[in-house]
Scaffold this motif. Structure first.
Motif, short mmCIF file in Angstrom:
data_model
loop_
_atom_site.label_atom_id
_atom_site.label_comp_id
_atom_site.label_asym_id
_atom_site.label_seq_id
_atom_site.Cartn_x
_atom_site.Cartn_y
_atom_site.Cartn_z
N UNK A 11 46.66 -14.60 -50.42
CA UNK A 11 47.62 -14.80 -49.34
C UNK A 11 47.70 -13.55 -48.46
N UNK A 12 48.23 -13.71 -47.29
CA UNK A 12 48.23 -12.73 -46.21
C UNK A 12 46.85 -12.73 -45.56
N UNK A 13 46.76 -12.13 -44.39
CA UNK A 13 45.50 -12.15 -43.65
C UNK A 13 44.41 -11.35 -44.36
N UNK B 250 33.15 -22.68 -41.79
CA UNK B 250 34.30 -22.01 -42.41
C UNK B 250 35.57 -22.84 -42.31
N UNK B 251 35.71 -23.60 -41.22
CA UNK B 251 36.89 -24.44 -41.04
C UNK B 251 36.54 -25.86 -41.48
N UNK C 2 38.90 -20.49 -46.74
CA UNK C 2 39.60 -19.31 -47.24
C UNK C 2 38.69 -18.09 -47.37
N UNK C 3 37.55 -18.14 -46.68
CA UNK C 3 36.61 -17.02 -46.75
C UNK C 3 37.01 -15.91 -45.78
N UNK C 4 36.33 -14.79 -45.89
CA UNK C 4 36.60 -13.63 -45.03
C UNK C 4 35.38 -13.34 -44.16
N UNK C 5 35.66 -12.92 -42.95
CA UNK C 5 34.57 -12.62 -42.02
C UNK C 5 35.02 -11.56 -41.03
N UNK C 6 34.07 -10.74 -40.60
CA UNK C 6 34.32 -9.76 -39.54
C UNK C 6 33.79 -10.36 -38.24
N UNK C 7 34.69 -10.75 -37.37
CA UNK C 7 34.30 -11.44 -36.14
C UNK C 7 33.94 -10.49 -35.01
N UNK D 87 39.83 -16.49 -43.10
CA UNK D 87 39.73 -17.62 -42.19
C UNK D 87 41.00 -18.47 -42.28
N UNK D 88 41.74 -18.65 -41.19
CA UNK D 88 42.97 -19.44 -41.24
C UNK D 88 42.67 -20.93 -41.09
#
Length: 425
Positions: free
Chosen positions: A135-137, A251-252, A268-273, A314-315
């Protein structure tokens, strides 16, 4: 990374809906084809959830006495911000500002625990998807109950000096008696435990109350056979899902989850955009300050794992069209710009990023130069480099049209027909 595509043909096969033209009556899906299961609405909330509701709306729990959870997470705005500010005011004087855009609290129930290395369940050839969940960004909190501590104690938000200070306010609240009924007459004897119980009550409220997961969008109505996409919406879904176009569905994720769970529109993955730096954030006036997500400064346990610097979770895209602030730093204020940035980040870099003193475009300038190599150049559409944009104006409009179908309020009940159709029955 494994590409998670969601072809429109899958919808057609499951629901026999997408072949209908604009304005045509929906083609009812046979019961055997309903592979999305919408949650039942509880008859009433549990005592803990009712208590959590009172805590959620109680502004006296803040250092200023003016800020509740609902101040930033407005029920009328999908439990997101009620204004277009990149970051929200808070603190003991309501004049401080956070460093991140406020996310929606909707559809968080099924967020998995954070892991550095995620593998798709029941997949023999699953690749390491990297950091996922939490949870959290930045994924720093492992549950909704623990998440409460962050805003409650943050000096730029609800600005309480300590957990004990929060509990002292709870003990003076009009619902203190209810709190003791739910968690025991001796609950106040152990402030640390009482603080944990407050988080449990908030978690119960956010988990049980259907307002946090209503599933009343047009997309849900299509999934349950009560509506059809317009031609523009269907074209948008196609571009959204196409790995050679938007590739948003990687991702979505737009397909149903385990057991027919409605699509979460996030993996719910993480990425550097590689976003542009947002000058609207007061903290960014300091050129040495950078919010680097997984590796700090808010999250502290991964500061040395610099391969993750710049990565944010990823939201969900549910209710995204109702927002006026996009991405973790709130740098964009229109959905069109948010979609367009994905398509043009590298091909029209001068449009999105400033020029440095040497005259060159300062790419990905919301990250220190040392970590800009972490920016995603592998997954479509970011693997196209400086070639022409992968989406044209018409495709961007169509994707936005599709994304608007994800906003709740189309129906009165989960997966139901349009409100005006329901009223005619």
């Amino acid at each position: 990374m494994t590409v998670k595509t969601f072809a429109p043909a899958a919808l057609a096969a499951g629901f026999l809906l997408l072949c209908a033209g604009a304005g045509a009556a929906p083609t009812p899906a046979p019961k055997s084809a309903i592979w999305v299961r919408y949650p039942a609405v509880p008859d009433k909330l549990s005592p803990a959830a009712e208590l959590g509701k009172q805590i959620f709306f109680d502004a006296t729990l803040s250092g200023s006495g003016q800020m509740s959870c609902a101040t930033c997470h407005s029920p009328d705005h999908a439990f997101g911000p009620a204004n277009g500010l990149a970051v929200q005011p808070g603190g003991v004087d309501m004049k401080h500002a956070g460093a991140r855009a406020v996310p929606s609290l909707r559809y968080l129930t099924f967020t998995p625990l954070f892991t550095r290395h995620y593998y798709v369940p029941a997949s023999e050839d699953s690749d390491d998807e990297g950091p996922t969940g939490g949870f959290m960004r930045d994924g720093a909190m492992s549950s909704l109950r623990e998440q409460m501590a962050m805003p409650m104690l943050n000096p730029d938000e609800m600005a309480n000096a300590s957990r004990e200070a929060v509990v002292a306010k709870l003990r003076r609240a009009p619902y203190a008696g209810t709190f003791a009924k739910v968690y025991g007459a001796n609950v106040w004897a152990d402030p640390a435990r009482a603080f944990v119980h407050a988080g449990e009550a908030l978690e119960a409220f956010e988990t049980e109350d259907p307002a946090f997961h209503p599933f009343t969008s047009k997309f849900d109505a299509v999934m349950s056979g009560h509506a059809t996409f317009s031609p523009a919406e269907l074209r948008g879904l196609t571009a959204f899902s196409d790995p050679d176009k938007g590739n948003c569905a990687q991702c979505h994720v737009a397909s149903p989850g385990p057991g027919g769970r409605p699509a979460a529109f996030t993996d719910y993955s993480f990425v550097a955009l590689g976003l542009p730096r947002n000058k609207e954030i007061p903290a960014n006036q300091n050129p040495a300050y950078f919010d680097m997500g997984l590796c700090g400064p808010v999250r502290t346990d991964m500061r040395k794992e610099t391969q993750y610097c710049g990565m944010f979770k990823t939201p969900t895209l549910r209710n995204v069209a109702g927002r006026t602030v996009f991405f973790h730093n709130g740098v964009f204020h229109t959905l069109d710009d948010a979609v367009r940035f994905y398509s043009e980040r590298d091909s029209k870099a001068g449009k999105w990023f400033p020029r440095a003193a040497n005259g060159k475009v300062d790419l990905y300038n919301d990250l220190p130069v040392a970590y800009r190599a972490n920016v995603d150049h592998t997954d479509p559409p970011f693997n196209h480099g400086p070639a022409k944009p992968v989406l044209n104006d018409a495709q961007i409009r169509d994707i936005v049209a599709f994304l608007k179908t994800l906003d709740d309020g189309y129906s009165s009940v989960a997966g139901g027909p349009a409100r005006n159709q329901l009223s005619k029955r």
